[in-house]
Structures are given as structure tokens and as C-alpha cells.
Design a protein around this motif. Sequence first.
Motif, PDB file in Angstrom:
ATOM      1  N   MET A   1       4.803 -12.118  -7.318  1.00 32.82           N
ATOM      2  CA  MET A   1       4.094 -12.794  -8.431  1.00 32.82           C
ATOM      3  C   MET A   1       2.888 -13.244  -8.152  1.00 32.82           C
ATOM      4  SD  MET A   1       5.846 -11.649 -11.082  1.00 32.82           S
ATOM      5  CE  MET A   1       5.113 -12.459 -12.360  1.00 32.82           C
ATOM      6  N   VAL A   2       1.681 -12.960  -8.835  1.00 32.69           N
ATOM      7  CA  VAL A   2       0.327 -13.355  -8.323  1.00 32.69           C
ATOM      8  C   VAL A   2      -0.157 -14.019  -9.780  1.00 32.69           C
ATOM      9  CG1 VAL A   2      -1.916 -12.651  -7.771  1.00 32.69           C
ATOM     10  CG2 VAL A   2       0.076 -11.475  -6.857  1.00 32.69           C
ATOM     11  N   ARG A   3      -0.857 -14.870  -9.261  1.00 32.12           N
ATOM     12  CA  ARG A   3      -1.866 -15.608 -10.327  1.00 32.12           C
ATOM     13  C   ARG A   3      -3.086 -15.142 -10.329  1.00 32.12           C
ATOM     14  NH1 ARG A   3      -2.041 -20.975  -8.920  1.00 32.12           N
ATOM     15  NH2 ARG A   3      -3.994 -20.544  -7.876  1.00 32.12           N
ATOM     16  N   ALA A   4      -3.965 -14.598 -11.271  1.00 28.35           N
ATOM     17  CA  ALA A   4      -5.289 -14.195 -11.011  1.00 28.35           C
ATOM     18  C   ALA A   4      -6.119 -15.456 -10.758  1.00 28.35           C
ATOM     19  CB  ALA A   4      -5.745 -13.644 -12.329  1.00 28.35           C
ATOM     20  N   ASP A   5      -6.931 -15.038  -9.890  1.00 26.25           N
ATOM     21  CA  ASP A   5      -7.976 -16.130  -9.246  1.00 26.25           C
ATOM     22  C   ASP A   5      -9.272 -15.625  -8.871  1.00 26.25           C
ATOM     23  OD1 ASP A   5      -9.305 -18.485  -8.345  1.00 26.25           O
ATOM     24  OD2 ASP A   5      -7.921 -18.772  -6.688  1.00 26.25           O
ATOM     25  N   ASP A   6     -10.437 -15.875  -9.850  1.00 24.39           N
ATOM     26  CA  ASP A   6     -11.626 -15.249  -9.433  1.00 24.39           C
ATOM     27  C   ASP A   6     -12.222 -15.829  -8.202  1.00 24.39           C
ATOM     28  OD1 ASP A   6     -11.274 -13.683 -11.890  1.00 24.39           O
ATOM     29  OD2 ASP A   6     -12.481 -15.113 -13.050  1.00 24.39           O
ATOM     30  N   ALA A   7     -11.852 -16.935  -7.969  1.00 19.72           N
ATOM     31  CA  ALA A   7     -12.284 -17.752  -6.713  1.00 19.72           C
ATOM     32  C   ALA A   7     -11.937 -17.258  -5.485  1.00 19.72           C
ATOM     33  CB  ALA A   7     -12.382 -19.084  -6.962  1.00 19.72           C
ATOM     34  N   ALA A   8     -10.808 -16.408  -5.381  1.00 19.38           N
ATOM     35  CA  ALA A   8      -9.805 -15.900  -4.307  1.00 19.38           C
ATOM     36  C   ALA A   8     -10.539 -15.345  -3.463  1.00 19.38           C
ATOM     37  CB  ALA A   8      -8.741 -15.005  -4.914  1.00 19.38           C
TER      38      ALA A   8
ATOM     39  N   GLN B   1       0.936  -4.377 -10.479  1.00 24.64           N
ATOM     40  CA  GLN B   1       0.277  -4.049 -11.788  1.00 24.64           C
ATOM     41  C   GLN B   1      -1.372  -4.197 -11.517  1.00 24.64           C
ATOM     42  OE1 GLN B   1       1.656  -6.555 -14.978  1.00 24.64           O
ATOM     43  NE2 GLN B   1       3.567  -5.466 -15.196  1.00 24.64           N
ATOM     44  N   ALA B   2      -1.552  -4.704 -10.302  1.00 25.55           N
ATOM     45  CA  ALA B   2      -3.085  -4.967 -10.063  1.00 25.55           C
ATOM     46  C   ALA B   2      -3.842  -3.843  -9.535  1.00 25.55           C
ATOM     47  CB  ALA B   2      -2.972  -6.009  -8.884  1.00 25.55           C
ATOM     48  N   ARG B   3      -5.179  -3.616  -9.896  1.00 23.40           N
ATOM     49  CA  ARG B   3      -6.084  -2.559  -9.413  1.00 23.40           C
ATOM     50  C   ARG B   3      -7.060  -3.123  -8.607  1.00 23.40           C
ATOM     51  NH1 ARG B   3      -5.043   1.615 -13.286  1.00 23.40           N
ATOM     52  NH2 ARG B   3      -6.191   2.636 -11.621  1.00 23.40           N
ATOM     53  N   VAL B   4      -7.534  -2.176  -7.897  1.00 21.06           N
ATOM     54  CA  VAL B   4      -8.667  -2.469  -6.927  1.00 21.06           C
ATOM     55  C   VAL B   4      -9.851  -3.512  -7.264  1.00 21.06           C
ATOM     56  CG1 VAL B   4     -10.517  -1.065  -5.722  1.00 21.06           C
ATOM     57  CG2 VAL B   4      -8.319   0.054  -5.999  1.00 21.06           C
ATOM     58  N   GLY B   5      -9.773  -4.343  -6.324  1.00 20.67           N
ATOM     59  CA  GLY B   5     -10.907  -5.393  -6.763  1.00 20.67           C
ATOM     60  C   GLY B   5     -10.233  -6.644  -7.164  1.00 20.67           C
ATOM     61  N   ALA B   6      -8.893  -6.716  -7.597  1.00 22.40           N
ATOM     62  CA  ALA B   6      -8.148  -7.897  -8.397  1.00 22.40           C
ATOM     63  C   ALA B   6      -7.873  -8.923  -7.019  1.00 22.40           C
ATOM     64  CB  ALA B   6      -6.687  -7.368  -8.773  1.00 22.40           C
TER      65      ALA B   6
ATOM     66  N   LYS C   1      -0.147   8.508  -7.656  1.00 23.50           N
ATOM     67  CA  LYS C   1       0.353   7.462  -8.557  1.00 23.50           C
ATOM     68  C   LYS C   1      -0.106   6.076  -7.972  1.00 23.50           C
ATOM     69  CE  LYS C   1       4.717  10.020  -9.450  1.00 23.50           C
ATOM     70  NZ  LYS C   1       5.936  10.013  -9.606  1.00 23.50           N
ATOM     71  N   ARG C   2      -1.474   5.995  -7.458  1.00 25.56           N
ATOM     72  CA  ARG C   2      -1.714   4.933  -6.956  1.00 25.56           C
ATOM     73  C   ARG C   2      -1.048   4.219  -5.926  1.00 25.56           C
ATOM     74  NH1 ARG C   2      -1.588   1.966 -11.924  1.00 25.56           N
ATOM     75  NH2 ARG C   2      -2.069   0.263 -10.732  1.00 25.56           N
ATOM     76  N   ASP C   3      -0.403   4.744  -4.792  1.00 27.47           N
ATOM     77  CA  ASP C   3       0.713   4.214  -3.848  1.00 27.47           C
ATOM     78  C   ASP C   3       0.487   4.934  -2.755  1.00 27.47           C
ATOM     79  OD1 ASP C   3       2.791   2.687  -3.640  1.00 27.47           O
ATOM     80  OD2 ASP C   3       4.385   4.030  -3.936  1.00 27.47           O
ATOM     81  N   PRO C   4       0.428   4.182  -1.879  1.00 29.94           N
ATOM     82  CA  PRO C   4       0.481   2.858  -1.646  1.00 29.94           C
ATOM     83  C   PRO C   4      -0.655   1.941  -1.993  1.00 29.94           C
ATOM     84  CG  PRO C   4      -0.021   3.517   0.535  1.00 29.94           C
ATOM     85  CD  PRO C   4       0.263   4.620  -0.191  1.00 29.94           C
ATOM     86  N   ILE C   5      -0.621   0.418  -1.677  1.00 28.54           N
ATOM     87  CA  ILE C   5      -1.842  -0.206  -2.069  1.00 28.54           C
ATOM     88  C   ILE C   5      -2.203  -0.984  -0.768  1.00 28.54           C
ATOM     89  CG2 ILE C   5      -1.628  -0.467  -4.669  1.00 28.54           C
ATOM     90  CD1 ILE C   5      -0.629  -3.213  -4.048  1.00 28.54           C
ATOM     91  N   ALA C   6      -3.381  -1.227  -0.448  1.00 34.33           N
ATOM     92  CA  ALA C   6      -3.874  -1.991   0.680  1.00 34.33           C
ATOM     93  C   ALA C   6      -4.365  -3.280   0.181  1.00 34.33           C
ATOM     94  CB  ALA C   6      -4.926  -1.213   1.463  1.00 34.33           C
ATOM     95  N   LEU C   7      -3.806  -4.269   0.718  1.00 31.71           N
ATOM     96  CA  LEU C   7      -4.409  -5.715   0.475  1.00 31.71           C
ATOM     97  C   LEU C   7      -4.855  -6.529   1.542  1.00 31.71           C
ATOM     98  CD1 LEU C   7      -0.709  -6.848  -1.101  1.00 31.71           C
ATOM     99  CD2 LEU C   7      -2.745  -5.927  -2.227  1.00 31.71           C
ATOM    100  N   ARG C   8      -5.834  -7.394   1.065  1.00 36.43           N
ATOM    101  CA  ARG C   8      -6.109  -8.415   2.147  1.00 36.43           C
ATOM    102  C   ARG C   8      -5.335  -9.519   1.891  1.00 36.43           C
ATOM    103  NH1 ARG C   8     -10.445  -8.142   4.945  1.00 36.43           N
ATOM    104  NH2 ARG C   8     -11.747  -6.995   3.237  1.00 36.43           N
ATOM    105  N   VAL C   9      -4.832 -10.014   2.891  1.00 38.14           N
ATOM    106  CA  VAL C   9      -3.993 -11.328   2.643  1.00 38.14           C
ATOM    107  C   VAL C   9      -4.590 -12.276   3.583  1.00 38.14           C
ATOM    108  CG1 VAL C   9      -1.508 -12.058   2.983  1.00 38.14           C
ATOM    109  CG2 VAL C   9      -1.817  -9.916   2.197  1.00 38.14           C
TER     110      VAL C   9
END
Length: 89
Positions: free
Chosen positions: A82-89, A9-14, A58-66
Motif C-alpha cells: 500500500m502506497v501513499r501518493a507523494d509528489d515530493a517523493a 494500480q500505479a502507472r509510470v512516473g507515480a 499487461k503492463r507487467d512487470p513493473i520496475a521501481l526505484r526504491v
Amino acid sequence: MSDSFPLSQARVGARGVIVQVGDHGDHDEHAIELERRLLEFGLVEGARIEVLHEGGIKRDPIALRVDEAVVALRRREAASLMVRADDAA
């Protein structure tokens, strides 16, 4: 985990922190294999993530920095995280 949501459900910048990998109650062979692959990519509980890019269809795939790596996932795979939003991430 009421403040957490599926990564799909996350969008770019999340940004956030992974709080659960896979559905621990699901013993389906496909679900177990997917969880194993996600863990191999470094998508472990406690890892910090940021959504960098979404595909055009369809916004697929997504690229993530892990943490320090970049990983691409299909949204259906990201639904297993499952992710917890964290502005300081």
C-alpha cells in the motif's frame, strides 16, 4: 489509509511512500513468504518509491526505484504494497 492505494494500480512516473507491506491479517504461508521477500528487497514501510517502467504485456512487470535501488515486481506482488501518493517523493 483512505489516501493510499495498492502499488499494482500505479502507472509510470507515480511516486509515493510505502505505508503497508503485506496483509497483516493474512496468515497464509504464501502471503507470509511474499511479505518476507518484499522486505528483503527493501520494500519497507516509509521507503520512497517511483514507478520507472511497465512491461509491454499487461503492463507487467513493473520496475521501481526504491530509495536508491531499482527493483522489478509482478503486479500481483505489487498488490501487497500500500502506497501513499507523494509528489515530493
